[in-house]
Scaffold this active site. Structure first.
Site, PDB file in Angstrom:
ATOM      1  N   ARG A  57      43.332  78.176  11.674  1.00  0.00           N
ATOM      2  CA  ARG A  57      43.653  79.951  12.679  1.00  0.00           C
ATOM      3  C   ARG A  57      42.864  80.781  12.048  1.00  0.00           C
ATOM      4  NH1 ARG A  57      46.758  75.714  11.802  1.00  0.00           N
ATOM      5  NH2 ARG A  57      45.518  75.785  10.141  1.00  0.00           N
ATOM      6  N   THR A  58      42.162  80.959  11.453  1.00  0.00           N
ATOM      7  CA  THR A  58      41.172  82.236  11.028  1.00  0.00           C
ATOM      8  C   THR A  58      39.854  82.482  11.685  1.00  0.00           C
ATOM      9  OG1 THR A  58      41.517  81.054   8.430  1.00  0.00           O
ATOM     10  CG2 THR A  58      40.343  82.767   8.750  1.00  0.00           C
ATOM     11  N   LYS A  87      18.435  74.323   5.004  1.00  0.00           N
ATOM     12  CA  LYS A  87      17.025  74.248   4.987  1.00  0.00           C
ATOM     13  C   LYS A  87      16.914  75.129   3.401  1.00  0.00           C
ATOM     14  CE  LYS A  87      15.853  74.553   9.311  1.00  0.00           C
ATOM     15  NZ  LYS A  87      15.484  75.353   9.958  1.00  0.00           N
ATOM     16  N   ARG A 108      33.369  82.929   5.737  1.00  0.00           N
ATOM     17  CA  ARG A 108      33.965  82.222   4.831  1.00  0.00           C
ATOM     18  C   ARG A 108      33.099  81.176   4.159  1.00  0.00           C
ATOM     19  NH1 ARG A 108      39.295  78.164   6.945  1.00  0.00           N
ATOM     20  NH2 ARG A 108      40.477  79.846   6.332  1.00  0.00           N
ATOM     21  N   HIS A 136      41.690  85.170   0.584  1.00  0.00           N
ATOM     22  CA  HIS A 136      42.069  85.658   2.064  1.00  0.00           C
ATOM     23  C   HIS A 136      42.290  86.735   2.243  1.00  0.00           C
ATOM     24  CE1 HIS A 136      42.623  84.168   5.620  1.00  0.00           C
ATOM     25  NE2 HIS A 136      42.403  82.457   5.261  1.00  0.00           N
TER      26      HIS A 136
HETATM   27  C1  NCD Z   1      43.880  78.613   4.536  1.00  0.00           C
HETATM   28  C2  NCD Z   1      42.879  78.881   3.675  1.00  0.00           C
HETATM   29  O1  NCD Z   1      41.866  78.674   4.033  1.00  0.00           O
HETATM   30  O2  NCD Z   1      42.736  79.314   2.164  1.00  0.00           O
HETATM   31  N1  NCD Z   1      44.122  79.077   5.458  1.00  0.00           N
HETATM   32  C3  NCD Z   1      43.975  79.802   6.407  1.00  0.00           C
HETATM   33  O3  NCD Z   1      43.655  79.924   6.830  1.00  0.00           O
HETATM   34  N2  NCD Z   1      45.103  79.777   7.152  1.00  0.00           N
HETATM   35  C4  NCD Z   1      45.049  77.795   3.861  1.00  0.00           C
HETATM   36  C5  NCD Z   1      44.516  76.383   3.229  1.00  0.00           C
HETATM   37  O4  NCD Z   1      43.707  75.443   3.633  1.00  0.00           O
HETATM   38  O5  NCD Z   1      45.600  76.091   2.395  1.00  0.00           O
END
Ligand code: NCD
Length: 414
Positions: A57-58, A87, A108, A136
């Site tokens: 999703r993100t 590397k 991320r 997040h």
């Molecule tokens: C979450 C994450 O990556 O922290 N997912 C997301 O971005 N919607 C939640 C998860 O992975 O449980």
């Protein structure tokens, strides 16, 4: 007022007014999407996504958002193997290069504080798409948007956070924001999976009332609740008990039938999260924990007709598929709101749109602690443990306590 050039790493990087400005603009973005309008607000601008951890999703909602704003996107998925990180390139060097190609970066990474380190080395806005178990913040923006849109407001709403509250980064940002916006917070987490100390410490500043339970299944199965209260978990009390007063006994009481109805009557939102197995030692640890909270039709029947069931997704076992048909199941709508919310955020940080606010309260920038040479963060997942060029930095909390600038863990100094 403008948000141009700002980073978003922690939800606390934005004031309530700034968060509201993003949510208000997201409403406008949402109606533009509904009308099928193409926007060209970010024409000529380039978004880089660099993800060292899996994402559905993100990453895709950020990319969709940029396309809808008329900008272009370059994607680095699986950066742990496809970028020069494989590397041995440092985060700092990677970002120093990407800032020359990109107008805005979404990152991320599995280490707590990694996105803060990236922001330090970037002249273009860096947005965290999640840093380890830390935070997040953009998930929180869309969570707040969902509550506001579907429940009309955040203040005064009863919100229960259920699941792995220790390792789940979405709930760390969310619980802080809910406290700041005046929601009433209930936490339901299996033993050892409750909110970490550093988040509790941050919450203290908002004088927020937290009610905590350890199992949802007990509530459903027996109509009574095994309640462990209060959760005496703060570092201060542990230190005190080590000082010779003994470990504080946890009181366990069985409440009457009817308590669950009382609890559920007061909940506007049930926010579920999965067990973050990738952050647990391997083996069976967590299996029993996972069994102790699960939403199914039975629990739904006892919830309010107008409750919202939310989940950042992905789900594992905590959310039965039979819930999906219920109008209270908001999680796919919630994921959908990710696009207008991220459109608003990108447009604001790129200065393509100004907020409608003419003036907001001056932001206080906390000062870093002096004379901390030799002090190291105790969080084994803190970015300062892995990227050794990153100098440990701390905010002073009180003369004995420091908070890590990168991951927010607290360090006691003597
Ligand atoms: C979450 C994450 O990556 O922290 N997912 C997301 O971005 N919607 C939640 C998860 O992975 O449980």
């Amino acid at each position: 007022m403008t948000l141009a050039g700002r980073h978003l790493i922690s939800i606390n990087d934005f004031s309530n007014e700034e968060i509201e400005a993003v949510l208000n603009l997201a409403d406008e973005m949402s109606s533009a999407i509904e009308k099928g309008k193409r926007l060209d607000l970010c024409q000529g601008k380039e978004l880089y996504t660099i993800f060292y951890e899996p994402s559905t999703r993100t990453r895709s909602s950020f990319e969709t958002a940029m396309h809808r704003l008329g900008g272009t996107v370059v994607t680095h998925a699986e950066a742990q193997v496809t970028s020069s990180a494989a590397k041995g390139e440092s985060i700092a060097d990677t970002i120093r290069v990407l800032e020359r190609y990109a107008d805005i970066i979404v990152m991320r990474h599995p280490l707590d504080g990694s996105t803060r380190l990236a922001a330090e080395h970037s002249s273009v806005p860096v947005i965290s798409g999640g840093d380890g178990a830390h935070e997040h913040p953009t998930q929180t923006l869309l969570d707040l948007y969902t509550i506001r849109k579907e429940k009309g407001a955040i203040r005064g709403k009863g919100v229960a956070l259920c699941g792995d509250l220790r390792h789940g980064r979405t709930v760390h940002s969310l619980v802080i924001a809910l406290a700041r916006f005046g929601a009433e917070i209930t936490c339901i987490a299996p033993p050892d999976f409750g909110l970490p100390d550093h988040i509790r410490d941050i919450l203290k500043a908002y004088r927020c009332k937290l009610t905590e339970y350890e199992s949802l299944e007990d509530i459903v199965a027996e109509g009574s609740l095994v309640l462990h209260q209060p959760r005496v978990e703060s570092r201060e009390s542990r230190v005190e008990s080590r000082g010779g007063r003994g470990t504080p006994e946890r009181s366990v009481s069985r409440l009457q039938t009817g308590f669950m109805s009382f609890l559920l009557e007061n909940l506007d939102v049930l926010y579920f999260t999965r067990l973050q197995r990738e952050r647990l030692p391997t083996g069976k640890i967590g299996d029993a924990a996972e069994e102790s909270y699960r939403i199914n039709r039975q629990l739904l029947e006892k919830s309010r007709d107008d409750a919202l069931i939310m989940h950042p997704l992905p789900r594992t076992n905590e959310l039965a598929y039979e819930v999906d048909q219920d109008k209270r199941a908001a999680y796919f709508r919630q994921a959908g709101y990710g696009v207008p919310v991220r459109m608003a955020l990108i447009a604001l940080l790129l200065g393509a749109v100004e907020t409608r606010v003419s003036e907001w309260p001056k932001r206080k920038t906390p000062k870093l602690a002096k004379d901390v040479s030799g002090v190291r963060c105790l969080n084994p997942r803190c970015v300062t443990q892995a990227e050794r060029y990153a100098t440990a930095k701390f905010y002073p909390v009180n003369p004995q306590l420091l908070r890590c600038y990168y991951c927010d863990w607290m360090v006691q100094v003597v």
